[in-house]
Design an enzyme around this catalytic site. Structure first.
Site, short mmCIF file in Angstrom:
data_model
loop_
_atom_site.label_atom_id
_atom_site.label_comp_id
_atom_site.label_asym_id
_atom_site.label_seq_id
_atom_site.Cartn_x
_atom_site.Cartn_y
_atom_site.Cartn_z
N CYS A 145 -0.50 4.69 3.37
CA CYS A 145 -0.31 4.25 3.93
C CYS A 145 0.04 2.96 3.76
O CYS A 145 1.32 2.58 4.10
CB CYS A 145 -1.84 4.74 4.28
N SER A 146 -1.14 1.87 4.70
CA SER A 146 -0.20 0.78 5.56
C SER A 146 -1.80 -0.43 4.59
O SER A 146 -2.06 -1.21 5.73
CB SER A 146 0.00 0.62 6.61
N CYS A 199 1.04 -1.15 0.13
CA CYS A 199 0.26 -0.37 -0.11
C CYS A 199 1.10 1.48 0.48
O CYS A 199 1.51 1.76 1.21
CB CYS A 199 -0.87 -0.02 0.88
#
Lengths: 212, 108
Positions: A120-121, A117
């Site tokens: 972000c995560s 991603c």
């Protein structure tokens, strides 16, 4: 009163990168603690409810994802359902994807998938638990889409040149799970034994499933 | 009176799998999910995922409606990074909301 978030963020500049440090409390960590304490003081949530939510989060882990993969390897009907609609298929395992959807990508002799991603995560937490620290690092997030083969080599994975490396940038509502190639010589293994060959990293796509 | 919410809640979809598309080369402020590195690049729709509330609106605590069709779009690495060093067939799949996509002439 106008929405303070909108007012504060309606400006045409790029936010500077935040350093990846966790040795001091940052602005948002302090804000989280303050809001949590306020919610408790006002009786909106109890500390026990927060603790239960954290325990539920911690209880989800890669073992669940590995069981899903092993079932797909051993049950063609389940595999077809998983590939067609991952969100629906993993309900068999009691998994509720919430507002996101599970999208399963299958490794083949011709295609190797890996997940990142860059924004972000985003991570399939409902089936793999919390993401590893490296997954959230700026290094992995920026390089996985730019030089995926170099990143894979650093993880010890050498994907042959004639195999397509397909990176999935998890930018929106899907959450991705890699269905690794089933190792050879495992025809007689039970789903339980097979699950033990499937690591978290194999389901992110930076490793292969282990040989028995 | 307004139409039922279901009738107005989603923008009609413009693309289907196989369609060549170009990502808008735009740099608006706000919460944008379209990665910077793919703006202005051409790819091919590989999955139509259906309508999802627009995150650019949700991030400001608005409804996100009408929902935007979301697609998985496949890009060749060499289209994104002209000096890409790996297999020329290597790709990146990215979820992109419809309002960031335009029809493109060639499928790359």
């Amino acid at each position: 009163m106008t929405d303070p978030l909108s007012a504060a963020h309606a400006h045409p500049h790029r936010h500077p990168p935040r350093p990846d440090t966790d040795d001091t409390l940052g602005h948002y960590q302090i804000m989280e603690i303050a809001i949590r304490e306020l919610l408790i003081e006002k009786g909106i949530v109890t500390p026990a409810e927060i603790q239960r939510a954290i325990e539920a989060m911690d209880a989800r882990g890669e073992a669940l994802g590995a069981r899903i993969v092993a079932r797909a390897w051993t049950d063609p009907v389940f595999k077809a359902r998983l590939m067609a609609d991952g969100t629906e298929a993993v309900r068999d395992f009691g998994v509720d994807m919430g507002t996101t959807r599970l999208f399963v990508v299958e490794n083949t002799p011709a295609v190797h998938n890996m997940i990142v991603c860059t924004l972000c995560s985003c991570y399939p937490r409902m089936v793999l638990g919390l993401p590893p620290d490296w997954y959230k690092s700026r290094n992995y997030r920026s390089r996985a889409v730019r030089e995926p083969r170099g990143v894979l080599r650093e993880f010890g994975l050498s994907v042959p040149d004639d195999v397509e490396v397909r990176v999935h940038d998890s930018t929106a509502d899907m959450r991705y799970l890699v269905l690794p190639l089933r190792p050879g010589g495992t025809e007689s293994l039970s789903a339980e034994r097979l699950a033990a060959l499937v690591s978290r990293d194999a389901m992110i796509g930076i490793a292969f499933a282990r040989n028995p | 009176m307004s139409a039922p919410a279901a009738a107005t809640a989603a923008v009609p979809s413009r693309f289907k799998p196989g369609d060549p598309v170009a990502v808008r080369q735009a740099y608006p402020p706000g919460h944008i999910r379209t990665p910077w590195y793919v703006r202005g690049r051409c790819g091919t729709v590989v999955h139509a995922l259906g309508p999802f509330p627009n995150p650019e609106e949700l991030s400001y605590n608005r409804s996100g409606l009408p929902a935007q069709p979301l697609y998985r779009v496949r890009f060749r690495q060499t289209e994104i990074w002209p000096d890409y060093a790996g297999n020329r067939r290597d790709t990146v799949d990215i979820e992109i909301y419809q309002h960031w996509l335009e029809p493109a002439g060639d499928a790359r």
